[in-house]
Design a protein around this motif. Sequence first.
Motif, PDB file in Angstrom:
ATOM      1  N   ILE A 215       0.771  -1.156   0.088  1.00 26.73           N
ATOM      2  CA  ILE A 215      -0.228  -0.083  -0.054  1.00 26.73           C
ATOM      3  C   ILE A 215       0.753   1.212  -0.056  1.00 26.73           C
ATOM      4  N   GLN A 216       2.139   1.152  -0.386  1.00 22.62           N
ATOM      5  CA  GLN A 216       2.916   2.210  -0.184  1.00 22.62           C
ATOM      6  C   GLN A 216       3.004   3.049  -1.121  1.00 22.62           C
ATOM      7  N   ASN A 217       2.215   3.054  -2.421  1.00 25.95           N
ATOM      8  CA  ASN A 217       1.565   4.073  -3.355  1.00 25.95           C
ATOM      9  C   ASN A 217       0.430   4.660  -3.087  1.00 25.95           C
ATOM     10  N   SER A 218      -0.275   4.432  -1.990  1.00 31.88           N
ATOM     11  CA  SER A 218      -1.477   4.988  -1.577  1.00 31.88           C
ATOM     12  C   SER A 218      -0.952   6.194  -0.732  1.00 31.88           C
ATOM     13  N   ASP A 219      -2.181   7.267  -0.824  1.00 34.78           N
ATOM     14  CA  ASP A 219      -1.909   8.543  -0.281  1.00 34.78           C
ATOM     15  C   ASP A 219      -2.205   8.523   1.248  1.00 34.78           C
ATOM     16  N   ARG A 220      -3.011   7.636   1.518  1.00 36.69           N
ATOM     17  CA  ARG A 220      -3.573   7.198   2.802  1.00 36.69           C
ATOM     18  C   ARG A 220      -3.556   5.795   3.299  1.00 36.69           C
ATOM     19  N   ILE A 221      -2.569   5.513   4.589  1.00 39.99           N
ATOM     20  CA  ILE A 221      -2.430   4.367   5.041  1.00 39.99           C
ATOM     21  C   ILE A 221      -3.658   3.994   5.982  1.00 39.99           C
ATOM     22  N   PRO A 222      -4.189   2.709   5.727  1.00 42.45           N
ATOM     23  CA  PRO A 222      -5.528   2.244   6.465  1.00 42.45           C
ATOM     24  C   PRO A 222      -5.110   2.246   7.708  1.00 42.45           C
ATOM     25  N   ASN A 223      -6.335   2.630   8.725  1.00 43.54           N
ATOM     26  CA  ASN A 223      -6.059   2.594   9.982  1.00 43.54           C
ATOM     27  C   ASN A 223      -5.717   1.113  10.623  1.00 43.54           C
ATOM     28  N   ALA A 224      -6.303   0.274   9.963  1.00 37.94           N
ATOM     29  CA  ALA A 224      -5.803  -1.207  10.213  1.00 37.94           C
ATOM     30  C   ALA A 224      -4.487  -1.569  10.254  1.00 37.94           C
ATOM     31  N   ALA A 225      -3.692  -0.812   9.241  1.00 35.22           N
ATOM     32  CA  ALA A 225      -2.134  -0.926   8.921  1.00 35.22           C
ATOM     33  C   ALA A 225      -1.432  -0.170  10.208  1.00 35.22           C
ATOM     34  N   ARG A 226      -1.955   0.886  10.489  1.00 39.00           N
ATOM     35  CA  ARG A 226      -1.277   1.739  11.490  1.00 39.00           C
ATOM     36  C   ARG A 226      -1.406   0.841  12.896  1.00 39.00           C
ATOM     37  N   LEU A 227      -2.669   0.378  13.191  1.00 36.56           N
ATOM     38  CA  LEU A 227      -2.807  -0.269  14.313  1.00 36.56           C
ATOM     39  C   LEU A 227      -1.875  -1.516  14.550  1.00 36.56           C
ATOM     40  N   GLU A 228      -1.900  -2.349  13.413  1.00 32.10           N
ATOM     41  CA  GLU A 228      -1.113  -3.518  13.314  1.00 32.10           C
ATOM     42  C   GLU A 228       0.482  -3.096  13.589  1.00 32.10           C
ATOM     43  N   LYS A 229       0.884  -2.128  13.112  1.00 34.95           N
ATOM     44  CA  LYS A 229       2.156  -1.599  13.428  1.00 34.95           C
ATOM     45  C   LYS A 229       2.330  -1.114  15.038  1.00 34.95           C
ATOM     46  N   LYS A 230       1.403  -0.660  15.549  1.00 33.12           N
ATOM     47  CA  LYS A 230       1.535  -0.137  16.840  1.00 33.12           C
ATOM     48  C   LYS A 230       1.325  -1.186  17.774  1.00 33.12           C
ATOM     49  N   LEU A 231       0.430  -2.314  17.495  1.00 30.97           N
ATOM     50  CA  LEU A 231       0.356  -3.458  18.397  1.00 30.97           C
ATOM     51  C   LEU A 231       1.771  -3.993  18.310  1.00 30.97           C
ATOM     52  N   THR A 232       2.292  -4.468  17.014  1.00 27.38           N
ATOM     53  CA  THR A 232       3.543  -5.095  17.029  1.00 27.38           C
ATOM     54  C   THR A 232       4.414  -4.430  17.763  1.00 27.38           C
ATOM     55  N   LEU A 233       4.662  -3.075  17.575  1.00 29.31           N
ATOM     56  CA  LEU A 233       5.843  -2.385  18.248  1.00 29.31           C
ATOM     57  C   LEU A 233       5.445  -2.631  19.865  1.00 29.31           C
ATOM     58  N   MET A 234       4.183  -2.366  20.478  1.00 31.17           N
ATOM     59  CA  MET A 234       3.925  -2.722  21.820  1.00 31.17           C
ATOM     60  C   MET A 234       4.301  -3.958  22.220  1.00 31.17           C
ATOM     61  N   ALA A 235       4.093  -5.076  21.592  1.00 29.82           N
ATOM     62  CA  ALA A 235       4.364  -6.213  22.017  1.00 29.82           C
ATOM     63  C   ALA A 235       5.743  -6.566  21.996  1.00 29.82           C
ATOM     64  N   VAL A 236       6.737  -5.953  20.966  1.00 28.96           N
ATOM     65  CA  VAL A 236       7.962  -6.104  21.050  1.00 28.96           C
ATOM     66  C   VAL A 236       8.695  -5.416  22.121  1.00 28.96           C
ATOM     67  N   LEU A 237       8.061  -4.171  22.385  1.00 28.31           N
ATOM     68  CA  LEU A 237       8.763  -3.459  23.728  1.00 28.31           C
ATOM     69  C   LEU A 237       8.603  -4.227  24.975  1.00 28.31           C
ATOM     70  N   ILE A 238       7.248  -4.957  25.103  1.00 28.71           N
ATOM     71  CA  ILE A 238       7.127  -5.649  26.379  1.00 28.71           C
ATOM     72  C   ILE A 238       8.108  -6.942  26.804  1.00 28.71           C
ATOM     73  N   SER A 239       8.149  -7.600  25.442  1.00 28.80           N
ATOM     74  CA  SER A 239       9.097  -8.579  25.519  1.00 28.80           C
ATOM     75  C   SER A 239      10.496  -8.366  25.514  1.00 28.80           C
ATOM     76  N   VAL A 240      11.025  -7.121  24.881  1.00 22.05           N
ATOM     77  CA  VAL A 240      12.348  -6.660  25.087  1.00 22.05           C
ATOM     78  C   VAL A 240      12.637  -6.255  26.506  1.00 22.05           C
ATOM     79  N   GLY A 241      11.579  -5.417  27.327  1.00 17.88           N
ATOM     80  CA  GLY A 241      11.690  -5.004  28.630  1.00 17.88           C
ATOM     81  C   GLY A 241      11.969  -6.108  29.498  1.00 17.88           C
ATOM     82  N   PHE A 242      11.195  -7.305  29.325  1.00 18.72           N
ATOM     83  CA  PHE A 242      11.468  -8.217  30.325  1.00 18.72           C
ATOM     84  C   PHE A 242      12.627  -9.202  29.905  1.00 18.72           C
ATOM     85  N   LEU A 243      13.215  -9.219  28.826  1.00 23.67           N
ATOM     86  CA  LEU A 243      14.375 -10.040  28.457  1.00 23.67           C
ATOM     87  C   LEU A 243      15.597  -9.211  28.975  1.00 23.67           C
TER      88      LEU A 243
END
Length: 348
Positions: A215-243
């Motif tokens: 979807i990189q050629n789109s002018d507007r990134i869907p909210n679902a894509a933004r949410l997926e990115k945010k959720l992945t970053l949050m999950a990674v931070l939780i695991s990285v914090g513990f490890l």
Amino acid sequence: MEEQYISKLHPVVDYGAGVFLLIVAILTILGNSAVLATAVKRSSLLKSPELLTVNLAVADIGMAISMYPLAIASAWNHAWLGGDASCIYYALMGFLFGVCSMTTLCAMAVIRFLATNSSKSNSNKITKNTVCILITFIWLYSLLWAILPLVGWGYYGPEPFGISCTIAWSKFHNSSNGFSFILSMFLLCTVLPALTIVGCYLGIAWKVHKAYQEIQNSDRIPNAARLEKKLTLMAVLISVGFLSSWTPYAAASFWSIFNSSDSLQPIVTLLPCLFAKSSTAYNPFIYYIFSKTFRREIKQLQCGCGWRAHFLGTDSSAENPVLVMWSGRDNGRLSSAAKAENQGGATR
């Protein structure tokens, strides 16, 4: 009192360690209680994988309540309180909740990976009963490892600095029985879960990256894509914090296996221990940064506004990363959004 239970630290350091643990205990109990309160308020909307988030909060609170008061009192006493009995209790609780947290994070990573790489219908096959069985297994698995030193495989004992207890690492370099315990525990409770977590989140990151490319050629990134990115970053931070919190402690512990316990200064063995215990307080801060809903919930609790049901009327979990982060329910929207953008680009 036995010499091994007398603090090897300066009294000022003991008082400082006690104050630090007191702050960590308060933050852990308040923060994770807020997470549990949020889960209770929307329990009817709680998705099955989200129960793992609740389990992680329970493990963190359990560690803070069952361990930290004794550690704080011992630090301020400049000697361990309770002798052998309380030492074994403290070490067992630490091992139990530590393995439970690590295994829960591993289960979260696997479920999120499966949900992200499956269609929405397949991700919905992860039922609450399935997750409850998984949580039961996690606790039984953790309890099994915690009681093994009590039945002769491994040992519990005081830390080198004297005012905490854990697995008696220094006893293992002269014992084949103890070394086999350490090796098995290291592989099954640390290395394997850590590699699984890293592998799953790398797979999720690749999935998100590919979706963004579509979807990189789109002018507007869907909210679902933004949410997926945010959720992945949050999950990674939780695991990285513990490890990252437990890695220095693991390194110091393994040094004690192959070297004399006197080879490290007491303060050097204290700092990794305190850093590891601070891991119980991180997650609510990560939720607070990433979730607008959780921030609103905290403000309500601060204002004493009671049990408002502002998100019980409609399913607002799509905007609440604290409790939707493991379900992967946005994955279908992410994929369909990418396809829609590609179709739209073809017709333009």
